[in-house]
Design an enzyme around this catalytic site. Structure first.
Site, mmCIF file in Angstrom:
data_model
loop_
_atom_site.group_PDB
_atom_site.id
_atom_site.type_symbol
_atom_site.label_atom_id
_atom_site.label_comp_id
_atom_site.label_asym_id
_atom_site.label_seq_id
_atom_site.Cartn_x
_atom_site.Cartn_y
_atom_site.Cartn_z
ATOM 1 C CB CYS A 65 -0.511 0.078 1.098
ATOM 2 S SG CYS A 65 -1.152 1.653 2.374
ATOM 3 C CB CYS A 68 0.833 1.672 4.399
ATOM 4 S SG CYS A 68 -0.135 0.864 3.919
ATOM 5 C CB CYS A 410 -13.215 5.954 -16.799
ATOM 6 S SG CYS A 410 -13.211 4.278 -16.704
ATOM 7 C CB CYS A 413 -14.499 3.034 -19.075
ATOM 8 S SG CYS A 413 -14.122 2.945 -17.714
#
Ligand SMILES: *[C@@H]1O[C@H](CO)[C@@H](O)[C@H](O)[C@H]1NC(C)=O
Ligand SMILES: *[C@@H]1O[C@H](CO)[C@@H](O)[C@H](O)[C@H]1NC(C)=O
Ligand SMILES: *[C@@H]1O[C@H](CO)[C@@H](O)[C@H](O)[C@H]1NC(C)=O
Length: 506
Positions: A65, A68, A410, A413
């Protein structure tokens, strides 16, 4: 003279210490290179370590992550500063992604990374960390969390320094600082300390507002809006919490950019209650009549579980767009209920506010569904579905449908579009299958059937109405294969499908 030599000698001392420190730290980093202040915990020692601490902060992270990774050096720096704090503040981390720690992740209901929890009294009390993510901010926030939750107001100076006129301040007034009422107040202050400032006193005369000769335990909430203070005399912890949550929200929250107003806006949008929002032109000739009537109505309907917001239409373009509204529909009154359904009254007159809200409460107003117009021609291989044609084309169609929910902007997409075209072409002569697309940014979709977390989202709905997300690879072959495996045709029994497979859980 004296002062300049003092400062120059203190500079020398400082410089000397700085060198010594640099040398020492280079030695220590050579000898124990990996000395970390953040404790690493896992399933084998989590409970034991937590039980040994009155106050420990735990970061649940995942190795992959990014947020993180950004937090790690700041968190370590904060741990190093706080390692000498009195009372002690320990910082720890758990790799919640590791298989053996999944039980911990479940126990603490970890939904995303990083999630930081504050555990007190050996883990008896668990709270969310809601502070900043950089070292100084973390240190400040945690120092405040580990100190007393409520400060005693003994002098006018205490009152002056603790009570901020622009914020909500909750003060407990007690004949003596003991007893069950005081204990309950303290428990709640500790629970809500990240959201509000708390104080307590035995002398109500020190407070800026309200009756000064209080003789029974009383909680007084001071606020910068509406009636400016409210008293409450029940000390059941839940009742007290509800009182604080309810009375700290303005009757009407203003939708504006001013920094002092932001905490109230955040509370407004985080509240689980239904939301009433009115947008109108603050230059409107009847603006005062509108504002005052709206405030009256808000006072009346607040008890029905509605929270109220008021915004200038000129400064609320994004909100209007979200609801699919145009500026010329203002004044507009919108209600969004806790299921996300929207109810809209455009070009509302001032004397319609109360009757329309009453109709809403009585269930007489039909929800508004944002939709593009149904296209007149729809003869491309991939069919266009809009909110107003969803029922006819998808829900009632008895076909096997792959539905792409997309947004025009997007990128993923756009990449998928030619692949879906090919899939659609391959089914062109198959009356039992339809490939369709739905612009989720300009049309509302019933979230109980098609949950959309991002674009594109692909769902397969079989002819018998079984809905499964498509989470496979976005290749022509895999999509066709999935449709063939999951399709149901009238002659087949609906149970003979393989729809259950292929869902990856976190
Ligand atoms: C907990 O156990 C792990 C793995 O055995 C170890 O790496 C870690 O240092 C331990 N933490 C503490 C605080 O003892
Ligand atoms: C304190 O809170 C507890 C738990 O909510 C409740 O049972 C008790 O009656 C409260 N005490 C007082 C004096 O209200
Ligand atoms: C997607 O493709 C990758 C690589 O080609 C493959 O390892 C994986 O199993 C595929 N996933 C699914 C759900 O088919």
């Amino acid at each position: 003279m004296a002062s300049s030599s003092a400062s120059s000698s203190s500079f020398k001392v400082f410089f000397f210490l700085f060198c010594v420190f640099a040398i020492l730290s280079s030695i220590s980093s050579a000898t124990e290179a990996e000395k970390e202040h953040v404790l690493t915990l896992d399933h084998s020692n989590f409970s034991k370590v937590v039980a040994e601490h009155k106050f420990i902060v735990v970061e649940f992270y995942a190795p992959w992550c990014g947020h993180c990774k950004n937090l790690a050096p700041e968190y370590e720096k904060a741990a190093s500063v706080l390692s000498t704090h009195d009372p002690p503040v320990a910082l720890a981390k758990v790799d919640a992604n590791a298989e053996e720690n999944k039980g911990l992740a479940e126990q603490f209901e970890i939904q995303g990374f990083p999630t930081i929890k504050i555990l007190k009294n050996g883990g008896e009390v668990v709270q969310d960390y809601k502070g900043p993510r950089e070292a100084d901010g973390i240190v400040e926030y945690l120092k405040k969390q580990v100190g007393p939750a409520s400060f005693e107001i003994k002098t006018p100076e205490d009152a002056g320094s603790l009570i901020d006129d622009k914020k909500v301040f909750v003060v407990g007034i007690f004949p003596s600082l003991s007893g069950e009422e005081f204990v309950n107040f303290t428990i709640l202050a500790d629970k809500l300390r990240s959201d509000y400032d708390f104080g307590h006193t035995t002398n109500a005369q020190l407070l800026p507002r309200g009756e000064s000769s209080v003789t029974t335990p009383t909680v007084r909430l001071l606020k910068p809006f509406d009636e400016l203070f409210v008293d409450f005399q029940k000390f059941d912890v839940d009742a007290l919490e509800k009182f604080i949550e309810d009375s700290s929200l303005p009757v009407v929250t203003l939708f504006d950019q001013s920094p002092t107003n932001q905490p109230f806006l955040v509370k407004y949008f985080e509240s689980p209650n239904a939301k009433a929002m009115m947008f109108l032109d603050f230059g409107h000739e009847h603006i005062d009549a509108f504002k005052s009537k709206y405030t009256d109505v808000a006072g009346m309907y607040k008890v029905k579980g509605l929270n109220f917001l008021l915004g200038d239409v000129k400064a609320s373009q994004a909100a209007l767009q979200y609801f699919g509204l145009k500026e010329n529909q203002s004044p507009v009154l919108i209600v969004q209920n806790s299921n996300g359904l929207k109810f809209i009254n455009s070009n509302v007159e001032v004397d319609q506010l109360a009757p329309w809200l009453q109709d809403y409460v009585d269930g007489k107003v039909k929800p508004f569904i944002k939709s593009e117009p149904i296209p007149e021609t729809n003869d491309e291989p991939v069919k266009v579905v809009v909110a107003n044609s969803l029922k006819d084309m998808v829900l009632d169609s008895k076909k096997n449908i792959l539905l792409e929910i997309y947004a025009p902007w997007c990128g993923h997409c756009k990449k998928l579009a030619p692949i879906l075209d090919e899939v659609a072409v391959s089914f062109e002569n198959d009356a039992g299958v339809m490939i369709a697309k739905f612009d989720g940014s300009n049309n509302d979709i019933p979230s109980e059937t098609f949950e959309v977390q991002g674009y594109p989202t692909l769902y397969f709905r079989s002819s018998s109405g079984k809905v499964v997300p498509y989470e496979g690879n976005r290749t022509k072959e895999d999509i066709i294969d999935f449709i063939q495996k999951n399709r149901e045709d009238e002659t087949l029994t609906p149970t003979a499908t393989a729809a259950e497979s292929g869902k990856d859980e976190l």
